[in-house]
Structure formats: structure tokens, C-alpha cells
Design a protein around this motif. Structure first.
Motif, mmCIF file in Angstrom:
data_model
loop_
_atom_site.group_PDB
_atom_site.id
_atom_site.type_symbol
_atom_site.label_atom_id
_atom_site.label_comp_id
_atom_site.label_asym_id
_atom_site.label_seq_id
_atom_site.Cartn_x
_atom_site.Cartn_y
_atom_site.Cartn_z
ATOM 1 N N SER A 54 73.464 26.954 -31.691
ATOM 2 C CA SER A 54 73.093 27.935 -30.691
ATOM 3 C C SER A 54 73.910 29.197 -30.947
ATOM 4 O O SER A 54 75.109 29.112 -31.180
ATOM 5 C CB SER A 54 73.386 27.387 -29.302
ATOM 6 N N PRO A 55 73.295 30.361 -30.933
ATOM 7 C CA PRO A 55 74.060 31.571 -31.216
ATOM 8 C C PRO A 55 75.078 31.890 -30.131
ATOM 9 O O PRO A 55 75.984 32.672 -30.341
ATOM 10 C CB PRO A 55 72.986 32.648 -31.298
ATOM 11 N N ALA A 56 74.970 31.291 -28.969
ATOM 12 C CA ALA A 56 75.869 31.630 -27.869
ATOM 13 C C ALA A 56 77.067 30.690 -27.772
ATOM 14 O O ALA A 56 77.920 30.884 -26.927
ATOM 15 C CB ALA A 56 75.098 31.609 -26.563
ATOM 16 N N THR A 57 77.144 29.639 -28.599
ATOM 17 C CA THR A 57 78.245 28.691 -28.472
ATOM 18 C C THR A 57 79.010 28.569 -29.773
ATOM 19 O O THR A 57 78.485 28.784 -30.858
ATOM 20 C CB THR A 57 77.726 27.300 -28.076
ATOM 21 N N THR A 58 80.268 28.189 -29.656
ATOM 22 C CA THR A 58 81.111 27.956 -30.822
ATOM 23 C C THR A 58 80.893 26.529 -31.296
ATOM 24 O O THR A 58 80.289 25.722 -30.587
ATOM 25 C CB THR A 58 82.595 28.134 -30.454
ATOM 26 N N PRO A 59 81.434 26.190 -32.458
ATOM 27 C CA PRO A 59 81.417 24.775 -32.841
ATOM 28 C C PRO A 59 82.241 23.955 -31.844
ATOM 29 O O PRO A 59 83.095 24.478 -31.138
ATOM 30 C CB PRO A 59 82.075 24.783 -34.223
ATOM 31 N N ARG A 60 81.978 22.674 -31.813
ATOM 32 C CA ARG A 60 82.701 21.784 -30.896
ATOM 33 C C ARG A 60 84.153 21.646 -31.329
ATOM 34 O O ARG A 60 84.464 21.622 -32.505
ATOM 35 C CB ARG A 60 82.046 20.412 -30.886
ATOM 36 N N LEU A 61 85.032 21.509 -30.377
ATOM 37 C CA LEU A 61 86.455 21.316 -30.638
ATOM 38 C C LEU A 61 86.752 19.828 -30.499
ATOM 39 O O LEU A 61 86.640 19.261 -29.412
ATOM 40 C CB LEU A 61 87.277 22.127 -29.635
ATOM 41 N N HIS A 62 87.102 19.195 -31.610
ATOM 42 C CA HIS A 62 87.369 17.756 -31.617
ATOM 43 C C HIS A 62 88.869 17.529 -31.488
ATOM 44 O O HIS A 62 89.661 18.122 -32.211
ATOM 45 C CB HIS A 62 86.851 17.123 -32.912
ATOM 46 N N ILE A 63 89.270 16.663 -30.571
ATOM 47 C CA ILE A 63 90.671 16.318 -30.370
ATOM 48 C C ILE A 63 90.880 14.906 -30.893
ATOM 49 O O ILE A 63 90.264 13.958 -30.418
ATOM 50 C CB ILE A 63 91.055 16.386 -28.879
ATOM 51 N N ASP A 64 91.740 14.762 -31.894
ATOM 52 C CA ASP A 64 92.058 13.449 -32.461
ATOM 53 C C ASP A 64 93.213 12.864 -31.647
ATOM 54 O O ASP A 64 94.373 13.247 -31.820
ATOM 55 C CB ASP A 64 92.437 13.596 -33.932
ATOM 56 N N TRP A 65 92.897 11.946 -30.758
ATOM 57 C CA TRP A 65 93.904 11.418 -29.843
ATOM 58 C C TRP A 65 94.957 10.592 -30.561
ATOM 59 O O TRP A 65 96.085 10.480 -30.075
ATOM 60 C CB TRP A 65 93.237 10.579 -28.760
ATOM 61 N N THR A 66 94.637 10.020 -31.710
ATOM 62 C CA THR A 66 95.630 9.224 -32.427
ATOM 63 C C THR A 66 96.671 10.101 -33.110
ATOM 64 O O THR A 66 97.785 9.666 -33.358
ATOM 65 C CB THR A 66 94.955 8.328 -33.482
ATOM 66 N N ALA A 67 96.322 11.346 -33.415
ATOM 67 C CA ALA A 67 97.263 12.255 -34.079
ATOM 68 C C ALA A 67 97.987 13.170 -33.100
ATOM 69 O O ALA A 67 99.008 13.756 -33.453
ATOM 70 C CB ALA A 67 96.521 13.096 -35.110
ATOM 71 N N CYS A 68 97.494 13.297 -31.888
ATOM 72 C CA CYS A 68 98.061 14.245 -30.916
ATOM 73 C C CYS A 68 99.425 13.765 -30.420
ATOM 74 O O CYS A 68 99.604 12.585 -30.093
ATOM 75 C CB CYS A 68 97.099 14.415 -29.739
ATOM 76 N N ASP A 69 100.387 14.695 -30.366
ATOM 77 C CA ASP A 69 101.723 14.394 -29.861
ATOM 78 C C ASP A 69 101.878 14.755 -28.384
ATOM 79 O O ASP A 69 102.895 14.459 -27.782
ATOM 80 C CB ASP A 69 102.782 15.158 -30.653
ATOM 81 N N GLY A 70 100.913 15.446 -27.820
ATOM 82 C CA GLY A 70 100.966 15.813 -26.413
ATOM 83 C C GLY A 70 101.922 16.953 -26.121
ATOM 84 O O GLY A 70 102.550 16.981 -25.072
ATOM 85 N N ARG A 71 102.039 17.897 -27.026
ATOM 86 C CA ARG A 71 102.933 19.036 -26.801
ATOM 87 C C ARG A 71 102.303 20.114 -25.928
ATOM 88 O O ARG A 71 102.998 20.934 -25.359
ATOM 89 C CB ARG A 71 103.357 19.633 -28.137
ATOM 90 N N GLY A 72 100.985 20.173 -25.859
ATOM 91 C CA GLY A 72 100.301 21.095 -24.964
ATOM 92 C C GLY A 72 100.134 22.506 -25.490
ATOM 93 O O GLY A 72 99.709 23.388 -24.750
ATOM 94 N N LEU A 73 100.478 22.748 -26.754
ATOM 95 C CA LEU A 73 100.351 24.093 -27.300
ATOM 96 C C LEU A 73 98.893 24.548 -27.334
ATOM 97 O O LEU A 73 98.592 25.713 -27.026
ATOM 98 C CB LEU A 73 100.952 24.151 -28.710
ATOM 99 N N CYS A 74 97.973 23.648 -27.650
ATOM 100 C CA CYS A 74 96.560 24.029 -27.717
ATOM 101 C C CYS A 74 96.037 24.440 -26.344
ATOM 102 O O CYS A 74 95.246 25.365 -26.227
ATOM 103 C CB CYS A 74 95.725 22.900 -28.306
#
Length: 106
Positions: free
Chosen positions: A35-55
Motif C-alpha cells: 500500500s502506498p500509504a503504509t510502511t513495511p511491517r516492523l517485526h520484533i524478535d522477542w528471543t533477541a530483545c533485551d528489553g532496553r526500550g530504545l526502540c
């Protein structure tokens, strides 16, 4: 010893070359339309995430932090999608993630 194929009787046919099965038009996968009005989806890899909250700090329009610092989609989706205007900020959040836990999927 005679070469292969010469020991057949005249009424036996030699097998023809193998032919690949042609795909019917209905077998072809449909192209994914962006869709020209949307960005690609943002995938969050929960196994790699450290939970720092920077994103979540870099992309507050799409992400929120939970009580432990892990990101979540503001709208509750599994893979958040936002307007095209946020695409540069989403790419920046992907690049700046301390643990490579974010990806943009098209």
C-alpha cells in the motif's frame, strides 16, 4: 557390449525426455501489493530483545514499553505498520537497536 538403448526390440519405444510440469495460472503465487500509504511491517524478535526500550523511545508513534522495558505495538498488532512518513524513523530504530531484534518486513 552394445551401447545402451540398442538392446531394445523395434516395437519398444525409447523413453522421451523428461518434461517439467507447467504451472497453471492459478498455481502462481500472487504478488504482494504494498500500500502506498503504509510502511513495511516492523517485526520484533522477542528471543533477541533485551528489553532496553530504545526502540520505543525512537518510535513512540508505533511502539510502547511494557513494565519490563520490552516494546509492544501501540495498536496491539503483532507486527505494527505505520504511515509512510514514519519509515525513516522505523529504519533508524532498526539500526540503533542494541540487540538486533527489529527488522522491517516488506
Amino acid at each position: 557390449m552394445p551401447p545402451p538403448g540398442r538392446h531394445r526390440t523395434p516395437d519398444q519405444k525409447q523413453p522421451g525426455p523428461l518434461r517439467r510440469r507447467r504451472r497453471r495460472p492459478s498455481d502462481r503465487p500472487l504478488p504482494r501489493e504494498r500500500s502506498p500509504a503504509t510502511t513495511p511491517r516492523l517485526h520484533i524478535d522477542w528471543t533477541a530483545c533485551d528489553g532496553r526500550g530504545l526502540c520505543a523511545e525512537l518510535l513512540p508513534e508505533l511502539l510502547v514499553e511494557d513494565d519490563w522495558g520490552f516494546p509492544g505495538a501501540r495498536d496491539g498488532a503483532r507486527e505494527p505498520v505505520g504511515p509512510r512518513a514514519l519509515e525513516p524513523m522505523a529504519e533508524r530504530a532498526v539500526r540503533r537497536c542494541p540487540a538486533p531484534a527489529l527488522r522491517l518486513l516488506s
